[in-house]
Design an enzyme around this catalytic site. Structure first.
Site, short mmCIF file in Angstrom:
data_model
loop_
_atom_site.label_atom_id
_atom_site.label_comp_id
_atom_site.label_asym_id
_atom_site.label_seq_id
_atom_site.Cartn_x
_atom_site.Cartn_y
_atom_site.Cartn_z
N GLU A 91 -33.70 33.35 20.25
CA GLU A 91 -33.24 33.02 21.60
C GLU A 91 -32.69 34.27 22.29
O GLU A 91 -32.18 35.17 21.62
CB GLU A 91 -32.12 31.98 21.54
CG GLU A 91 -32.63 30.61 21.12
CD GLU A 91 -31.51 29.57 21.02
OE1 GLU A 91 -31.81 28.40 21.25
OE2 GLU A 91 -30.36 29.92 20.70
N CYS A 111 -29.01 36.33 10.89
CA CYS A 111 -28.07 37.43 10.70
C CYS A 111 -27.46 37.30 9.31
O CYS A 111 -27.27 36.19 8.83
CB CYS A 111 -26.97 37.36 11.75
SG CYS A 111 -25.80 38.73 11.71
N CYS A 115 -20.22 36.20 9.70
CA CYS A 115 -18.97 35.91 10.44
C CYS A 115 -18.83 34.38 10.57
O CYS A 115 -19.75 33.71 11.05
CB CYS A 115 -19.01 36.54 11.83
SG CYS A 115 -19.23 38.33 11.81
N CYS A 118 -19.43 32.29 13.94
CA CYS A 118 -20.66 32.53 14.71
C CYS A 118 -21.79 31.63 14.21
O CYS A 118 -22.08 31.58 13.01
CB CYS A 118 -21.06 33.99 14.60
SG CYS A 118 -22.63 34.36 15.41
N CYS A 335 -21.64 33.34 23.85
CA CYS A 335 -21.42 34.20 22.68
C CYS A 335 -21.24 33.37 21.43
O CYS A 335 -20.43 32.45 21.39
CB CYS A 335 -20.14 35.00 22.83
SG CYS A 335 -20.25 36.35 23.93
N1 SAH Z 1 -23.59 41.19 15.79
C1 SAH Z 1 -23.12 41.77 17.00
C2 SAH Z 1 -23.69 41.14 18.26
C3 SAH Z 1 -23.79 39.63 18.30
S1 SAH Z 1 -22.32 38.70 18.56
C4 SAH Z 1 -21.61 41.77 17.04
O1 SAH Z 1 -20.99 41.18 16.15
O2 SAH Z 1 -21.03 42.40 17.90
C5 SAH Z 1 -21.76 39.06 20.17
C6 SAH Z 1 -20.28 38.78 20.35
O3 SAH Z 1 -20.01 37.38 20.25
C7 SAH Z 1 -19.39 39.44 19.30
O4 SAH Z 1 -18.32 40.08 19.92
C8 SAH Z 1 -18.89 38.27 18.47
O5 SAH Z 1 -17.63 38.56 17.89
C9 SAH Z 1 -18.82 37.18 19.51
N2 SAH Z 1 -18.84 35.82 18.98
C10 SAH Z 1 -19.42 35.37 17.85
N3 SAH Z 1 -19.22 34.06 17.70
C11 SAH Z 1 -18.48 33.65 18.76
C12 SAH Z 1 -17.97 32.40 19.19
N4 SAH Z 1 -18.20 31.31 18.50
N5 SAH Z 1 -17.26 32.36 20.33
C13 SAH Z 1 -17.07 33.47 21.07
N6 SAH Z 1 -17.55 34.67 20.72
C14 SAH Z 1 -18.24 34.78 19.58
#
Ligand code: SAH
Length: 346
Positions: A91, A111, A115, A118, A335
């Site tokens: 996506e 990925c 985390c 996420c 995000c």
């Molecule tokens: N892997 C990269 C890019 C993808 S995530 C990274 O970690 O930066 C993009 C952003 O979304 C990151 O800052 C991550 O911390 C944030 N993110 C991930 N899960 C989230 C959630 N459930 N709510 C808000 N932000 C989130």
């Protein structure tokens, strides 16, 4: 099978030389692909029919199809679902803010960073995206926007995946995006976001002639907490990561964006804000606070007044701190929400 959309411009020239053609033909095809979004030899009308046949015989483009398009009813963001050659799906999201459009681009199918907040990490890593698959997300977004006589002004690598876990393909994709024969974006308009792969970051910044912008998802201010939510912290701890940022050859006016996802009751106290201010001392940064976007019931976002207080505390400490609007929430496009309905291959 050799796919031309895996190559940068120089390798395209080599690929054409390899079948006995003049290298400039490689550039000509490259311009069709990335300048005009044409990925069929038949439509490259300034190539002779004979050459087009020869190309068809030797080379292919990877399949890349738009499977679905979901438009937010709240904020005009659009989530796109793409189907890849091997029936994997990814996506990407077009985000609109004040009439300007940003493309949020994926770099991997799934990925492996794990985390816990996420949604993408639940897929695990299926595979890296090729350079063409990365760039074609941008081309597709621009062709959708062209219908509205608009185009993307910014690109952020904040979609599915960890860009720096797919370093070589990311580098080629950035090359194509910045190249004047390619998508011709300014390096000021492109941002790579990482969860903190410090050594890979060093490598990327040493390799790039014109560095693009950098965003780092810090999210927690001490190792023991960060480690439990972001496993990468066991490999590169906060001290090492911040030291790496301090030593990056960041151009003077280029500030690093620090991303900080706010999780209610976990990392949203004033003490956390103060700790964050302390950690970032003397780094050229701006801070983006991202209220947590839900995908399951695990966590929640702090109340608005808590978010505001967190922001104020950082501002009082002299930082530029912004609260990021959660665009595309109603279409699971914000995000951390991208998942591409993963269990259902197409
Ligand atoms: N892997 C990269 C890019 C993808 S995530 C990274 O970690 O930066 C993009 C952003 O979304 C990151 O800052 C991550 O911390 C944030 N993110 C991930 N899960 C989230 C959630 N459930 N709510 C808000 N932000 C989130």
């Amino acid at each position: 099978m050799i796919f031309l959309d895996d190559f940068n411009k120089a390798d395209m020239e080599k690929a054409l030389a390899a079948i006995g053609e003049k290298p400039f033909r490689g550039r000509q095809i490259y311009k069709w692909m990335y300048g005009k979004n044409v990925f069929e030899f038949e439509k490259m009308t300034d190539l002779s029919i004979c050459l087009r046949e020869k190309l068809n015989h030797n080379y292919r483009f990877r399949k890349f199809v738009l499977l679905d398009k979901k438009e937010s009813l709240i904020d005009n963001s659009v989530k796109l679902l793409f189907g890849l050659d091997d029936s994997n799906r990814i996506e990407s999201v077009i985000l609109e803010d004040d009439g300007r459009f940003t493309g949020c681009v994926s770099t991997q199918v799934g990925c492996r960073m794990g985390c816990s907040f996420c949604n993408t990490s639940k897929i695990g890593l299926i595979r890296n995206l090729t350079p063409g698959e990365i760039v074609r997300q941008v081309l597709m977004m621009n062709s959708i926007l062209a219908g509205r006589k608009r185009s993307l002004s910014n690109i952020v690598f904040m979609g599915m995946g960890e860009p720096l876990d797919n370093l070589e393909n990311l580098k080629i994709a950035i090359d194509i995006i910045l190249d004047s024969d390619g998508l011709n974006f300014s390096h000021r308009k492109v941002t790579v976001s990482t969860c903190g792969l410090a050594d890979e970051l060093k490598y990327l910044y040493n390799e790039m002639d014109t560095p693009v912008n950098l965003a780092v998802s810090l999210n927690f201010t001490n190792d023991s907490l960060r480690k439990t939510f972001m496993p990468i912290n066991s490999k590169y701890n906060l001290k090492y990561l911040l030291e790496t940022l301090r030593n990056l050859p960041v151009q003077k006016r280029k500030r690093i964006t620090i991303e900080y996802v706010l999780l209610k009751g976990i990392n949203d106290s004033i003490n956390d804000a103060k700790q964050l201010a302390k950690l970032l001392k003397e780094l050229p940064v701006k801070i983006n606070l991202i209220p947590y976007n839900a995908s399951d019931g695990m966590y929640s976002s702090p109340e608005q007044h808590v978010i505001n207080m967190f922001q104020k505390s950082l501002q009082d400490a002299g930082y530029s701190a912004f609260i990021r609007k959660s665009l595309g929430k109603d279409i699971m496009g914000a995000c951390g929400q991208l998942y591409a309905d993963y269990k259902n291959k197409y």
